[in-house]
Scaffold this active site. Structure first.
Site, PDB file in Angstrom:
ATOM      1  N   SER A 213      39.367  49.409  45.068  1.00  0.00           N
ATOM      2  CA  SER A 213      40.314  48.616  44.300  1.00  0.00           C
ATOM      3  C   SER A 213      41.589  49.397  44.051  1.00  0.00           C
ATOM      4  O   SER A 213      41.605  50.621  44.011  1.00  0.00           O
ATOM      5  CB  SER A 213      39.690  48.207  42.964  1.00  0.00           C
ATOM      6  OG  SER A 213      38.807  47.145  43.170  1.00  0.00           O
TER       7      SER A 213
ATOM      8  N   GLU B 273      34.872  58.017  41.237  1.00  0.00           N
ATOM      9  CA  GLU B 273      35.827  57.436  40.291  1.00  0.00           C
ATOM     10  C   GLU B 273      35.221  57.473  38.887  1.00  0.00           C
ATOM     11  O   GLU B 273      35.674  56.769  37.999  1.00  0.00           O
ATOM     12  CB  GLU B 273      36.203  56.020  40.711  1.00  0.00           C
ATOM     13  CG  GLU B 273      35.050  55.062  40.838  1.00  0.00           C
ATOM     14  CD  GLU B 273      35.518  53.670  41.195  1.00  0.00           C
ATOM     15  OE1 GLU B 273      36.271  53.092  40.401  1.00  0.00           O
ATOM     16  OE2 GLU B 273      35.120  53.172  42.263  1.00  0.00           O
TER      17      GLU B 273
ATOM     18  N   CYS C 225      36.516  52.950  45.169  1.00  0.00           N
ATOM     19  CA  CYS C 225      35.350  53.038  46.063  1.00  0.00           C
ATOM     20  C   CYS C 225      35.715  53.533  47.456  1.00  0.00           C
ATOM     21  O   CYS C 225      34.835  53.804  48.270  1.00  0.00           O
ATOM     22  CB  CYS C 225      34.664  51.683  46.178  1.00  0.00           C
ATOM     23  SG  CYS C 225      34.197  51.026  44.589  1.00  0.00           S
TER      24      CYS C 225
ATOM     25  N   SER D 173      39.857  40.230  42.279  1.00  0.00           N
ATOM     26  CA  SER D 173      39.400  41.409  43.040  1.00  0.00           C
ATOM     27  C   SER D 173      38.643  40.980  44.300  1.00  0.00           C
ATOM     28  O   SER D 173      38.768  41.611  45.347  1.00  0.00           O
ATOM     29  CB  SER D 173      38.539  42.335  42.172  1.00  0.00           C
ATOM     30  OG  SER D 173      37.252  41.788  41.945  1.00  0.00           O
TER      31      SER D 173
ATOM     32  N   LYS E 288      30.369  37.243  52.466  1.00  0.00           N
ATOM     33  CA  LYS E 288      31.671  36.572  52.505  1.00  0.00           C
ATOM     34  C   LYS E 288      32.633  37.322  53.423  1.00  0.00           C
ATOM     35  O   LYS E 288      33.364  36.716  54.199  1.00  0.00           O
ATOM     36  CB  LYS E 288      32.262  36.504  51.094  1.00  0.00           C
ATOM     37  CG  LYS E 288      31.508  35.533  50.223  1.00  0.00           C
ATOM     38  CD  LYS E 288      32.106  35.433  48.858  1.00  0.00           C
ATOM     39  CE  LYS E 288      31.195  34.555  48.025  1.00  0.00           C
ATOM     40  NZ  LYS E 288      31.731  34.095  46.827  1.00  0.00           N
TER      41      LYS E 288
ATOM     42  N   THR F 259      26.903  43.538  37.776  1.00  0.00           N
ATOM     43  CA  THR F 259      27.269  44.283  38.995  1.00  0.00           C
ATOM     44  C   THR F 259      27.361  45.789  38.726  1.00  0.00           C
ATOM     45  O   THR F 259      27.953  46.519  39.513  1.00  0.00           O
ATOM     46  CB  THR F 259      28.593  43.773  39.615  1.00  0.00           C
ATOM     47  OG1 THR F 259      29.677  44.043  38.723  1.00  0.00           O
ATOM     48  CG2 THR F 259      28.548  42.291  39.888  1.00  0.00           C
TER      49      THR F 259
ATOM     50  N   HIS G 291      31.559  47.702  52.108  1.00  0.00           N
ATOM     51  CA  HIS G 291      31.507  48.141  50.709  1.00  0.00           C
ATOM     52  C   HIS G 291      30.779  47.050  49.926  1.00  0.00           C
ATOM     53  O   HIS G 291      31.070  45.862  50.085  1.00  0.00           O
ATOM     54  CB  HIS G 291      32.915  48.347  50.147  1.00  0.00           C
ATOM     55  CG  HIS G 291      32.913  48.455  48.663  1.00  0.00           C
ATOM     56  ND1 HIS G 291      32.144  49.396  48.008  1.00  0.00           N
ATOM     57  CD2 HIS G 291      33.520  47.720  47.695  1.00  0.00           C
ATOM     58  CE1 HIS G 291      32.302  49.248  46.699  1.00  0.00           C
ATOM     59  NE2 HIS G 291      33.130  48.236  46.488  1.00  0.00           N
TER      60      HIS G 291
HETATM   61  P1  HMG Z   1      31.498  35.314  37.381  1.00  0.00           P
HETATM   62  O1  HMG Z   1      32.790  34.667  37.119  1.00  0.00           O
HETATM   63  O2  HMG Z   1      30.622  35.490  36.222  1.00  0.00           O
HETATM   64  O3  HMG Z   1      30.622  34.572  38.441  1.00  0.00           O
HETATM   65  O4  HMG Z   1      31.779  36.728  38.018  1.00  0.00           O
HETATM   66  P2  HMG Z   1      30.912  33.223  39.250  1.00  0.00           P
HETATM   67  O5  HMG Z   1      31.018  32.100  38.323  1.00  0.00           O
HETATM   68  O6  HMG Z   1      32.028  33.425  40.252  1.00  0.00           O
HETATM   69  O7  HMG Z   1      29.523  33.140  40.008  1.00  0.00           O
HETATM   70  C1  HMG Z   1      29.191  34.066  40.984  1.00  0.00           C
HETATM   71  C2  HMG Z   1      28.499  33.326  42.113  1.00  0.00           C
HETATM   72  O8  HMG Z   1      27.247  32.851  41.613  1.00  0.00           O
HETATM   73  C3  HMG Z   1      29.261  32.084  42.590  1.00  0.00           C
HETATM   74  O9  HMG Z   1      29.038  31.987  43.975  1.00  0.00           O
HETATM   75  C4  HMG Z   1      28.531  30.945  41.887  1.00  0.00           C
HETATM   76  O10 HMG Z   1      28.626  29.700  42.545  1.00  0.00           O
HETATM   77  C5  HMG Z   1      27.111  31.459  41.881  1.00  0.00           C
HETATM   78  P3  HMG Z   1      30.314  31.853  44.983  1.00  0.00           P
HETATM   79  O11 HMG Z   1      31.033  30.643  44.558  1.00  0.00           O
HETATM   80  O12 HMG Z   1      31.150  33.107  44.741  1.00  0.00           O
HETATM   81  O13 HMG Z   1      29.699  31.829  46.332  1.00  0.00           O
HETATM   82  N1  HMG Z   1      26.246  30.877  40.838  1.00  0.00           N
HETATM   83  C6  HMG Z   1      24.977  30.533  41.039  1.00  0.00           C
HETATM   84  N2  HMG Z   1      24.174  30.582  42.123  1.00  0.00           N
HETATM   85  C7  HMG Z   1      22.892  30.169  41.993  1.00  0.00           C
HETATM   86  N3  HMG Z   1      22.382  29.683  40.820  1.00  0.00           N
HETATM   87  C8  HMG Z   1      23.149  29.590  39.715  1.00  0.00           C
HETATM   88  C9  HMG Z   1      24.497  30.036  39.797  1.00  0.00           C
HETATM   89  N4  HMG Z   1      25.516  30.104  38.899  1.00  0.00           N
HETATM   90  C10 HMG Z   1      26.593  30.616  39.555  1.00  0.00           C
HETATM   91  N5  HMG Z   1      22.624  29.119  38.587  1.00  0.00           N
HETATM   92  C11 HMG Z   1      32.390  38.446  39.535  1.00  0.00           C
HETATM   93  C12 HMG Z   1      31.592  37.165  39.360  1.00  0.00           C
HETATM   94  C13 HMG Z   1      32.039  39.060  40.873  1.00  0.00           C
HETATM   95  C14 HMG Z   1      33.877  38.117  39.484  1.00  0.00           C
HETATM   96  C15 HMG Z   1      32.012  39.435  38.379  1.00  0.00           C
HETATM   97  O14 HMG Z   1      30.660  39.810  38.484  1.00  0.00           O
HETATM   98  C16 HMG Z   1      32.877  40.680  38.335  1.00  0.00           C
HETATM   99  O15 HMG Z   1      33.968  40.687  37.768  1.00  0.00           O
HETATM  100  N6  HMG Z   1      32.351  41.806  38.945  1.00  0.00           N
HETATM  101  C17 HMG Z   1      33.077  43.077  38.976  1.00  0.00           C
HETATM  102  C18 HMG Z   1      34.197  43.081  39.998  1.00  0.00           C
HETATM  103  C19 HMG Z   1      33.705  43.058  41.423  1.00  0.00           C
HETATM  104  O16 HMG Z   1      32.575  43.414  41.713  1.00  0.00           O
HETATM  105  N7  HMG Z   1      34.604  42.701  42.369  1.00  0.00           N
HETATM  106  C20 HMG Z   1      34.261  42.698  43.769  1.00  0.00           C
HETATM  107  C21 HMG Z   1      35.474  42.938  44.665  1.00  0.00           C
HETATM  108  S1  HMG Z   1      36.414  44.367  44.164  1.00  0.00           S
HETATM  109  C22 HMG Z   1      35.449  45.717  44.728  1.00  0.00           C
HETATM  110  O17 HMG Z   1      34.533  45.537  45.476  1.00  0.00           O
HETATM  111  C23 HMG Z   1      35.806  47.067  44.202  1.00  0.00           C
HETATM  112  C24 HMG Z   1      34.854  47.630  43.164  1.00  0.00           C
HETATM  113  O18 HMG Z   1      33.659  48.060  43.774  1.00  0.00           O
HETATM  114  C25 HMG Z   1      35.521  48.775  42.417  1.00  0.00           C
HETATM  115  C26 HMG Z   1      36.121  49.920  43.212  1.00  0.00           C
HETATM  116  O19 HMG Z   1      36.710  49.772  44.260  1.00  0.00           O
HETATM  117  O20 HMG Z   1      36.070  51.008  42.647  1.00  0.00           O
HETATM  118  C27 HMG Z   1      34.466  46.606  42.112  1.00  0.00           C
END
Ligand code: HMG
Length: 389
Positions: free
Chosen positions: A309, A79, A111, A201, A242, A152, A233
């Site tokens: 996605s 992609e 992906c 996502s 999860k 990420t 993935h």
């Molecule tokens: P965010 O909003 O910055 O993070 O973005 P958050 O606030 O949700 O925190 C992440 C986790 O860290 C949480 O854990 C927090 O509690 C924890 P959870 O509640 O989820 O279990 N946390 C801490 N832990 C320990 N010590 C601390 C601390 N602070 C917070 N101090 C998000 C997270 C993944 C949304 C962001 O990184 C993002 O947008 N990433 C890109 C999108 C993505 O990877 N999506 C995944 C699913 S979609 C997919 O897999 C397809 C993809 O690969 C693309 C494709 O298909 O081509 C992306």
């Protein structure tokens, strides 16, 4: 006749950024990345690497395991496309010196494309014993600097030889799949960085995993206990925890941390230090599992959840073949990951901000450390690749 993976090779760039460095620079507690997301490092591509060089470098070690003339299909999943028309696989075809009697095409669905390529290749190869397909999944994950997606990021490629009576993994017929038109993550043609509705996502990913698993269960009658391990993935490793817990929950099984970890742990090691490799990440996970699992997996069934996605998901499975260990590139993979160079935060941002010139003039790129191939420059709107001597 069964078909599947005969050889698997992983490659990532020679540079990485430690996520603790990123956390300090962005004013974020590094534990959010290391514990919350489950990531330690992310691979960073220098200006003279792209999906072609990553993919060709992944494929190179497989070339002395087969006769070139037996490869009649090259499917390139990505992609991070470099051209709207020409398949990236054709550059790889040239670099590897494959036979002209080979079909070459590029596939896209975020992906999921690596899985589409593997499944298509396996069904074609099941009907042509003695011939092989080269499946390459190669990607560079890029989000805006300072965005929630930044930790990420990552990069890497997996190359697989696919054939009938494979040496490593024979794919099962049954699969469960789910397609849905959603905007959870996308990258318009005019952007280098992906756009993402991050939390949404992750919800779509989890729901899709359950939908695919449910259909797979209906078709195969299999339950979680029928699998030795699961690969997911991996946008980041906590996502797999999860998803695995959701699948166990949907099957009425225990979902304690130990049970979840037992099903997936060895498959997470490589992704934790490369970051998201998009279409390659599920197969990077498979390489990590096969290279790192102390138990003999021969004769055991593995479960796979692929997610792209937009969105497309598939749950499928395969049986590990007797003697598979002799066909792995474990030492090569370990050496590759151990011998990378750590970047300073400034060097990471400088590399991120460099763009391939689009004015059509001639440019020669500075030589960074790469694998056996590099993206040497552009001229007349043509990309120029070269072997590293
Ligand atoms: P965010 O909003 O910055 O993070 O973005 P958050 O606030 O949700 O925190 C992440 C986790 O860290 C949480 O854990 C927090 O509690 C924890 P959870 O509640 O989820 O279990 N946390 C801490 N832990 C320990 N010590 C601390 C601390 N602070 C917070 N101090 C998000 C997270 C993944 C949304 C962001 O990184 C993002 O947008 N990433 C890109 C999108 C993505 O990877 N999506 C995944 C699913 S979609 C997919 O897999 C397809 C993809 O690969 C693309 C494709 O298909 O081509 C992306």
């Amino acid at each position: 006749m069964n078909a599947g993976i005969d050889a698997i090779s992983f490659y990532t760039s020679r540079y990485y950024l430690d996520l603790k460095t990123l956390g300090h620079a962005r004013g974020v507690d590094p534990a959010k990345y290391t514990k919350g997301l489950g990531q330690e490092k992310m691979g960073v591509v220098p200006p003279d690497e792209d999906i072609v060089t990553l993919g060709a470098s992944a494929a190179k070690p497989l070339m002395d395991r087969t006769r070139m003339e037996d490869i009649e299909l090259l499917l390139f999943a990505t992609e991070s496309g470099i051209d709207q028309s020409k398949a990236a696989g054709l550059f790889v075809h040239g670099l590897l010196g494959l036979s002209p009697r080979c079909r070459v095409v590029e596939l896209k669905e975020a992906c999921y494309a690596g899985t589409a390529a593997l499944r298509l290749a396996a069904s074609l190869m099941a009907r042509t014993p003695g011939k092989k397909a080269l499946v390459i999944a190669s990607d560079i994950a890029r989000y805006e600097l300072g965005s929630p997606g930044e930790p990420t990021q990552g990069c890497g490629a997996v190359a697989m030889l696919v054939c009938a009576n494979p040496a490593i993994l024979a794919l099962d017929e049954e699969a469960g799949f789910h397609a849905e038109d959603v905007m959870d993550f996308w990258r318009p043609n005019y952007r280098d960085e992906a756009l993402v509705d991050g939390k949404y996502s992750t919800r779509v990913y989890l729901q899709t995993a359950v939908n695919c698993w449910t259909q797979y269960g209906e078709r195969s009658g299999r339950k979680p206990e029928d699998f030795a391990r699961f690969c997911y993935h991996l946008p980041f490793t906590q996502m797999a925890r999860k998803a695995h817990a959701q699948i166990l929950r949907a099957s009425g099984g225990p979902t304690d941390a130990e049970t979840v970890a037992r099903g997936i742990q060895e498959g997470l090691g490589y992704n934790r230090v490369t970051g998201n490799t998009y279409s390659a990440s599920l197969y990077e996970g498979l390489a990590s599992l096969l290279d790192g699992c102390e138990a003999d997996l021969a004769g055991h069934r593995l479960g796979f959840f692929s997610y792209g996605s937009g969105s497309m998901g598939e749950f499928f499975s395969g049986v590990v073949q007797p003697g598979y260990q002799q066909h792995l590139l474990t030492q090569h993979h370990r050496k590759l990951l151990e011998s990378r160079t750590e970047l300073s935060f400034q060097a990471y941002e400088d590399i991120f901000n460099l763009k391939v010139p689009t004015d059509g003039w001639d440019y020669v790129f500075a030589q960074y450390c790469t694998g056996p191939y590099r993206f040497g420059g552009v001229g007349g709107h043509k990309r120029r690749y070269e072997e590293v001597s």
